[in-house]
Design a protein around this motif. Structure first.
Motif, PDB file in Angstrom:
ATOM      1  N   UNK A  13       0.745  -1.195  -0.016  1.00 17.86           N
ATOM      2  CA  UNK A  13      -0.122  -0.052   0.133  1.00 17.86           C
ATOM      3  C   UNK A  13       0.933   1.275   0.093  1.00 17.86           C
ATOM      4  N   UNK A  14       2.286   1.306   0.362  1.00 14.60           N
ATOM      5  CA  UNK A  14       2.868   2.490   0.487  1.00 14.60           C
ATOM      6  C   UNK A  14       3.748   2.570  -1.082  1.00 14.60           C
ATOM      7  N   UNK A  15       3.515   1.674  -1.802  1.00 14.63           N
ATOM      8  CA  UNK A  15       4.184   1.931  -3.278  1.00 14.63           C
ATOM      9  C   UNK A  15       3.260   2.862  -4.073  1.00 14.63           C
ATOM     10  N   UNK A  16       3.774   3.135  -5.321  1.00 10.07           N
ATOM     11  CA  UNK A  16       3.164   3.877  -6.074  1.00 10.07           C
ATOM     12  C   UNK A  16       1.686   3.519  -6.384  1.00 10.07           C
ATOM     13  N   UNK A  17       1.614   2.458  -7.043  1.00  8.57           N
ATOM     14  CA  UNK A  17       0.236   2.066  -7.408  1.00  8.57           C
ATOM     15  C   UNK A  17      -0.564   1.848  -6.282  1.00  8.57           C
ATOM     16  N   UNK A  18      -0.162   1.113  -5.184  1.00 15.59           N
ATOM     17  CA  UNK A  18      -0.554   0.772  -3.926  1.00 15.59           C
ATOM     18  C   UNK A  18      -1.159   2.057  -3.384  1.00 15.59           C
ATOM     19  N   UNK A 180      -1.265  -3.827 -15.303  1.00 20.38           N
ATOM     20  CA  UNK A 180      -0.991  -2.611 -16.124  1.00 20.38           C
ATOM     21  C   UNK A 180       0.274  -2.620 -16.846  1.00 20.38           C
ATOM     22  N   UNK A 181       0.408  -1.648 -17.803  1.00 25.21           N
ATOM     23  CA  UNK A 181       1.800  -1.760 -18.668  1.00 25.21           C
ATOM     24  C   UNK A 181       2.455  -0.718 -17.727  1.00 25.21           C
ATOM     25  N   UNK A 182       3.711  -0.134 -18.280  1.00 29.19           N
ATOM     26  CA  UNK A 182       4.651   0.581 -17.721  1.00 29.19           C
ATOM     27  C   UNK A 182       3.977   1.689 -16.880  1.00 29.19           C
ATOM     28  N   UNK A 183       4.376   1.961 -15.715  1.00 21.56           N
ATOM     29  CA  UNK A 183       3.715   2.819 -14.894  1.00 21.56           C
ATOM     30  C   UNK A 183       4.959   3.525 -14.073  1.00 21.56           C
ATOM     31  N   UNK A 207      -2.301   7.011 -10.668  1.00 24.04           N
ATOM     32  CA  UNK A 207      -3.777   7.423 -10.307  1.00 24.04           C
ATOM     33  C   UNK A 207      -4.537   6.845 -11.383  1.00 24.04           C
ATOM     34  N   UNK A 208      -4.081   7.090 -12.530  1.00 18.88           N
ATOM     35  CA  UNK A 208      -4.836   6.412 -13.674  1.00 18.88           C
ATOM     36  C   UNK A 208      -4.872   4.750 -13.740  1.00 18.88           C
ATOM     37  N   UNK A 209      -4.060   4.272 -13.141  1.00 23.54           N
ATOM     38  CA  UNK A 209      -3.964   2.698 -13.172  1.00 23.54           C
ATOM     39  C   UNK A 209      -4.850   2.385 -11.969  1.00 23.54           C
ATOM     40  N   UNK A 210      -4.760   3.208 -10.675  1.00 18.32           N
ATOM     41  CA  UNK A 210      -6.041   2.908  -9.835  1.00 18.32           C
ATOM     42  C   UNK A 210      -7.505   3.159 -10.197  1.00 18.32           C
ATOM     43  N   UNK A 211      -7.646   4.257 -10.889  1.00 15.56           N
ATOM     44  CA  UNK A 211      -8.904   4.253 -11.689  1.00 15.56           C
ATOM     45  C   UNK A 211      -9.423   3.327 -12.486  1.00 15.56           C
ATOM     46  N   UNK A 212      -8.670   2.708 -13.047  1.00 17.32           N
ATOM     47  CA  UNK A 212      -8.836   1.679 -14.187  1.00 17.32           C
ATOM     48  C   UNK A 212      -9.170   0.188 -13.106  1.00 17.32           C
ATOM     49  N   UNK A 213      -8.359  -0.007 -12.133  1.00 20.67           N
ATOM     50  CA  UNK A 213      -8.581  -1.093 -11.205  1.00 20.67           C
ATOM     51  C   UNK A 213      -9.809  -1.105 -10.638  1.00 20.67           C
ATOM     52  N   UNK A 218     -15.524  -2.813 -10.035  1.00 21.55           N
ATOM     53  CA  UNK A 218     -17.043  -2.518 -10.349  1.00 21.55           C
ATOM     54  C   UNK A 218     -17.637  -3.296 -11.434  1.00 21.55           C
ATOM     55  N   UNK A 219     -17.139  -3.639 -12.479  1.00 20.05           N
ATOM     56  CA  UNK A 219     -17.433  -4.324 -13.488  1.00 20.05           C
ATOM     57  C   UNK A 219     -17.473  -5.904 -13.424  1.00 20.05           C
ATOM     58  N   UNK A 220     -16.905  -6.446 -12.150  1.00 20.85           N
ATOM     59  CA  UNK A 220     -16.789  -7.854 -11.832  1.00 20.85           C
ATOM     60  C   UNK A 220     -15.892  -8.602 -13.188  1.00 20.85           C
ATOM     61  N   UNK A 221     -14.842  -7.734 -13.612  1.00 16.63           N
ATOM     62  CA  UNK A 221     -14.093  -8.435 -14.470  1.00 16.63           C
ATOM     63  C   UNK A 221     -13.379  -9.403 -13.899  1.00 16.63           C
ATOM     64  N   UNK A 222     -12.792 -10.556 -14.970  1.00 13.42           N
ATOM     65  CA  UNK A 222     -11.880 -11.569 -14.250  1.00 13.42           C
ATOM     66  C   UNK A 222     -10.283 -11.309 -14.851  1.00 13.42           C
ATOM     67  N   UNK A 223     -10.240 -10.565 -15.824  1.00 14.40           N
ATOM     68  CA  UNK A 223      -8.684 -10.393 -16.285  1.00 14.40           C
ATOM     69  C   UNK A 223      -8.853  -8.896 -17.012  1.00 14.40           C
ATOM     70  N   UNK A 224      -8.017  -8.122 -16.747  1.00 13.65           N
ATOM     71  CA  UNK A 224      -7.923  -6.792 -17.537  1.00 13.65           C
ATOM     72  C   UNK A 224      -6.444  -6.428 -17.640  1.00 13.65           C
ATOM     73  N   UNK A 225      -6.206  -6.180 -19.016  1.00 12.13           N
ATOM     74  CA  UNK A 225      -4.905  -5.794 -19.484  1.00 12.13           C
ATOM     75  C   UNK A 225      -4.949  -4.244 -19.940  1.00 12.13           C
ATOM     76  N   UNK A 226      -3.988  -3.368 -19.380  1.00 13.64           N
ATOM     77  CA  UNK A 226      -3.876  -1.985 -19.739  1.00 13.64           C
ATOM     78  C   UNK A 226      -3.365  -1.619 -20.906  1.00 13.64           C
ATOM     79  N   UNK A 227      -3.465  -0.533 -21.693  1.00 15.89           N
ATOM     80  CA  UNK A 227      -2.701   0.057 -22.725  1.00 15.89           C
ATOM     81  C   UNK A 227      -2.869  -0.455 -24.081  1.00 15.89           C
ATOM     82  N   UNK A 228      -2.620   0.567 -24.837  1.00 11.45           N
ATOM     83  CA  UNK A 228      -2.646   0.081 -26.404  1.00 11.45           C
ATOM     84  C   UNK A 228      -1.398   0.647 -26.953  1.00 11.45           C
TER      85      UNK A 228
END
Length: 263
Positions: A13-18, A180-183, A207-213, A218-228
């Motif tokens: 929790x004390x890390x960047x994404x955490x 996530x991709x590179x953060x 913060x963007x990664x946290x919003x995506x998570x 909320x959407x009850x997803x099973x797997x999510x990959x970020x970025x294009x």
């Protein structure tokens, strides 16, 4: 699952994404048991949300640390969400790294994460609805030069998530693998940031990664990959790995230059 209904134990929790994720969850009304080896970065959040946030200083790679977290979770009144975000990354060619560094990376990213999940799973199963989130990486689906050990750990975490999801298919516990991709966090050394700039690799803000998570929860997803185009390369690597081999072969001299300069 709605964040306001979550009783969360969040490692790393004390890390960047955490830290960004802890802030977003607190804002959304979640009850949080935040875990870190350093608590100083979390103190302001605990002061802002004293009715929602509790802090636990623990090293999940130690048995004593895991014992402390089980006790804290029981005293917290149980959990319906476990987010495994603790982890470490090391950039460099494999031959440049020593055995202890490799062992510590696998111990934290894989072994300790599985051990903690195993200890807390009965608390999750006791809930009417529960969620386990494993924070992975694009490098859990694409082996990338300079990150051999880290890729190995995230490939393992992705396989663990898939297998456990199937193992718990007849229970009320869902499993989300979030990649996530590179953060832009302190986990990435300056040499990694410089290399990504040279290669034109995009880096997301925590913060963007946290919003995506939160959206995936909320959407009850099973797997999510970020970025294009990262999501495209994940698919290509599964179907046509030789194409990805060729693309990364062109990047290899730049990757080697930054890895060797780092040392």
């Amino acid at each position: 699952m709605q964040p306001k209904d979550c009783r969360v134990l969040l490692t790393g929790a004390s890390g960047g994404i955490g830290l960004a994720l802890a802030e977003r969850l607190a804002e959304a009304g979640a009850q949080l048991l935040l875990v870190g080896r350093r608590l100083e970065p979390l103190q302001p959040l605990a002061r802002r949300y004293p009715q929602q946030v509790r802090l636990v200083q623990a090293d999940i790679a130690s048995r004593a640390g895991r014992d402390a977290l089980v006790a804290a979770a029981q005293a917290f009144g149980g959990l319906n969400c476990l987010i495994n975000a603790a982890g470490v990354n090391r950039f460099g060619l494999l031959e440049q790294q020593d055995e202890q560094q490799l062992a510590e990376l696998i111990e934290l990213n894989v072994t300790a994460t599985l051990q903690l999940t195993q200890r807390l799973l009965p608390l999750l199963r006791a809930q009417p609805q529960a969620l386990l989130v494993n924070l992975g990486s694009t490098f859990g689906a694409i082996g990338y030069p300079g990150f051999a050990a880290y890729c190995a750990s995230k490939f393992a975490l992705r396989g663990f998530s898939e297998a456990l999801r199937r193992e718990l298919a007849d229970t009320r516990v869902r499993v989300l693998y979030f990649a996530p991709r590179a953060t832009r966090t302190a986990m990435n050394a300056p040499s990694v940031v410089a290399m990504n700039d040279a290669l034109g690799v995009a880096m997301d803000d925590p913060q963007q990664v946290a919003d995506e998570l939160l959206g995936a929860i909320r959407r009850d997803q099973e797997e999510r990959h970020l970025g294009w185009p990262e999501r495209l390369f994940v698919r290509l690597n599964g179907l046509l790995p030789r194409l990805v081999d060729q693309a990364l072969r062109k990047q290899l001299p730049i990757i080697q230059r930054f890895a060797r300069h780092k040392h």
